[in-house]
Every structure is written in C-alpha cells, then in structure tokens.
Design an enzyme around this catalytic site. Structure first.
Site, PDB file in Angstrom:
ATOM      1  N   LYS A 180      22.429 -34.167  -4.357  1.00  0.00           N
ATOM      2  CA  LYS A 180      21.045 -33.701  -4.267  1.00  0.00           C
ATOM      3  C   LYS A 180      20.792 -33.060  -2.902  1.00  0.00           C
ATOM      4  O   LYS A 180      20.163 -32.007  -2.806  1.00  0.00           O
ATOM      5  CB  LYS A 180      20.078 -34.870  -4.513  1.00  0.00           C
ATOM      6  CG  LYS A 180      20.062 -35.323  -5.970  1.00  0.00           C
ATOM      7  CD  LYS A 180      19.307 -36.630  -6.197  1.00  0.00           C
ATOM      8  CE  LYS A 180      19.518 -37.111  -7.636  1.00  0.00           C
ATOM      9  NZ  LYS A 180      18.872 -38.404  -7.925  1.00  0.00           N
ATOM     10  N   GLN A 230      16.152 -43.413  -5.083  1.00  0.00           N
ATOM     11  CA  GLN A 230      17.309 -43.454  -5.977  1.00  0.00           C
ATOM     12  C   GLN A 230      17.404 -44.806  -6.683  1.00  0.00           C
ATOM     13  O   GLN A 230      17.308 -45.857  -6.041  1.00  0.00           O
ATOM     14  CB  GLN A 230      18.592 -43.157  -5.175  1.00  0.00           C
ATOM     15  CG  GLN A 230      19.843 -43.004  -6.013  1.00  0.00           C
ATOM     16  CD  GLN A 230      19.816 -41.788  -6.943  1.00  0.00           C
ATOM     17  OE1 GLN A 230      19.181 -40.777  -6.655  1.00  0.00           O
ATOM     18  NE2 GLN A 230      20.505 -41.869  -8.059  1.00  0.00           N
ATOM     19  N   ASP A 278      10.582 -36.984  -9.401  1.00  0.00           N
ATOM     20  CA  ASP A 278      11.459 -37.565 -10.425  1.00  0.00           C
ATOM     21  C   ASP A 278      10.746 -37.665 -11.774  1.00  0.00           C
ATOM     22  O   ASP A 278      11.385 -37.841 -12.807  1.00  0.00           O
ATOM     23  CB  ASP A 278      11.873 -38.984 -10.008  1.00  0.00           C
ATOM     24  CG  ASP A 278      13.322 -39.066  -9.567  1.00  0.00           C
ATOM     25  OD1 ASP A 278      14.128 -38.236 -10.023  1.00  0.00           O
ATOM     26  OD2 ASP A 278      13.643 -39.982  -8.781  1.00  0.00           O
TER      27      ASP A 278
END
Ligand code: GUN
Length: 279
Positions: A50, A94, A117
C-alpha cells in the site's frame, strides 16, 4: 481470457497520478495514515504494498507501527489524533488486530469522512441503501475489473463463496447494485458444488488453497479468485485450482496478479476521493 489485475491497476494508477498532480498544482496534497499493530507477516507485506502504491501515484503516507501489546485505549487515542489531523485524508487500520483490541470498536472510532477502507458502520449502511460512500476496496476492485474487462453483470447469476464483512457480504451487495442475481454461500451451505455451478460469475473468498476445482464451475463462467493461500510447496496460490478451471472458464483472475493489485488501487481511488469530496 485472463483478467489481468496488474495491467488494469496500472492503467488506473496512471489516471490517479494525473489527478494527484492536478491537486498538487492547486496546493492540495493527499495524505494517508496507515496503522499496523504487531508483526503479522501478511499484514507487513500488505502495508508495504500500500505504501509503495501511494508513493507511485503521489499520495503521502504516514505509517505508524505499534507494538503487539498495544491496548485498545492507546489505539483509540491514536485514531482520534488522526481524525483531527488536517494533513491526513484517509485512515487505514490494518486488520487483523491483536486479540486484546476489539476491531469493531476501532473501526467505529474512525471518522467516516476518512474511512478509506469503507469498514465504518456508516459507510457500510450507506453502501447497503445505495448512497454514495467509500466502498470496501476488494469488492469495489472486482466490480471495476469486471467492468473494464467488458463483462456484463446485470441479469446474470452471481455466486459469492464467503460471507466476511471485508469481502463476501459487500461483494454480494455491489453485484446486486449492478443488477446481478446474487447468491451468497458459506461454510454451512449444503450443496455448494451445485450452487457454484449455476454461476455465470463465480467469486471465491474462502481462503482454502485450490479448493474450487472444475467440478464447481459451469462451462464459460467468469471466475474471480480472492484467495491468497500457500500450496503444499509453499507457493502463493488462490482458492481456485487454476490449471483445471482455466480450461473451462471464459475468463479467470490469476493469483498473484488478479484481485490483489486491484484492492490496493481502489484504496488509492478512495484516498483521492476523500480529498475531492471533503475539501
Ligand atoms: N486486512 C485484510 N484486508 C484488509 C483491508 O482491505 N484493509 C484492512 N485495513 N485490513 C485488511
């Protein structure tokens, strides 16, 4: 046809590079905060990918690595700081998190305006009723990949294997939004083979190496493999037995190089959208 996620991602990234350059000319930078707690090896790889993708398109990243024993309170405090940091447009925590931290509590604490997200209940709720919002990256990337490959969704039988909050459930909703006829299957489904075989578009997110053999797939179906597994020799592979299924599918995504790159690219899309819509 092999659906080349890497190539489609590269095309989108060129478009995004152009957008960040344009924003920069207006004095606007895009900033993503990535929070990783602990040393989960898969999470380390995902976070690094990422960061690299952000750097490539001109998004600034601030990665914060916290120790495994971090408390929920400490993480909540960090999220709160990031919510109020004007240089940060997107926040990504995460997953998975260590067991002492409740994931739902953390996701709920992220400002929905920075929820790149698409995991906050507000984002999920808006997605369900079809309002504009951040969409979760993996399913959004799959829809984008199907569209850019000229694969029609409307009116077709779509079977999703897996019902996670990150992939299966939102995948089903996004296919429905595109007017697909959608079935969700899972570990308790009784006649998985027969159900999967009905699919014009089969999406597998179960996490079992090479589980989907040709017996599960209708001749000419489109097969999307979300799996990221290791086979007996330790080689990276998907949920789909590529060798046998690719012979009967009309289109298939490889692992690696299929869904994975699209997930990362949709995160970049969400970061830029966050700036465009909130500034
Ligand atoms: N863990 C596995 N996939 C994801 C993802 O898309 N986002 C986050 N934050 N964590 C993940």
């Amino acid at each position: 046809m092999i659906i080349d996620g890497k190539k489609i991602s590269a095309e989108i990234k060129e478009e995004l590079k152009e957008k960040t350059a344009q924003l920069k000319r207006q004095g606007i930078t895009v900033g993503l905060a990535v929070v990783r707690v602990g040393e989960d090896p898969a999470s380390k790889v995902y976070v690094r990918n990422k960061e690299k993708a952000c750097e490539y398109v001109g998004i600034q990243t601030k990665t914060i690595v916290l120790p495994e024993e971090t408390t929920e309170e400490e993480l909540l405090k960090l999220v709160e700081e990031l919510n109020h940091d004007d240089a940060i447009n997107g926040i990504l925590v995460q997953l998975p998190l260590p067991k002492q931290i409740n994931e739902s509590t953390i996701l709920l604490a992220i400002d929905p305006k920075k929820d790149v997200d698409g995991f906050h209940p507000v984002s999920v709720g808006k997605m369900v009723i079809g309002e504009k919002t951040f969409l979760p990256c993996t399913p959004a990337g799959i829809i984008e990949m199907l569209k850019r490959s000229g694969i029609e969704i409307a009116g077709r039988e779509c079977v999703v294997i897996g019902r996670s909050n990150i992939v299966g459930k939102p995948m089903a909703l996004l296919l429905l939004r595109e007017n697909g006829t959608v079935t969700i299957t899972h570990s308790k489904t009784r006649n998985l083979k027969e159900t999967a075989k009905r699919a014009d578009i089969l999406i597998s997110a179960i996490g079992k190496a090479k589980f989907i053999t040709a017996e599960y797939v209708k001749e000419g179906a489109v097969v999307i493999d979300v799996g990221m597994n290791r086979d007996q020799e330790g080689k990276l592979c998907g949920d789909v037995d590529y060798e046998s299924v690719s012979k009967i599918a009309s289109a298939i995504t490889p692992v690696p190089g299929g869904v994975g790159p699209m997930t990362v690219t949709m995160l970049l899309v969400n970061c830029i959208r966050s700036v465009e819509e909130n500034s």
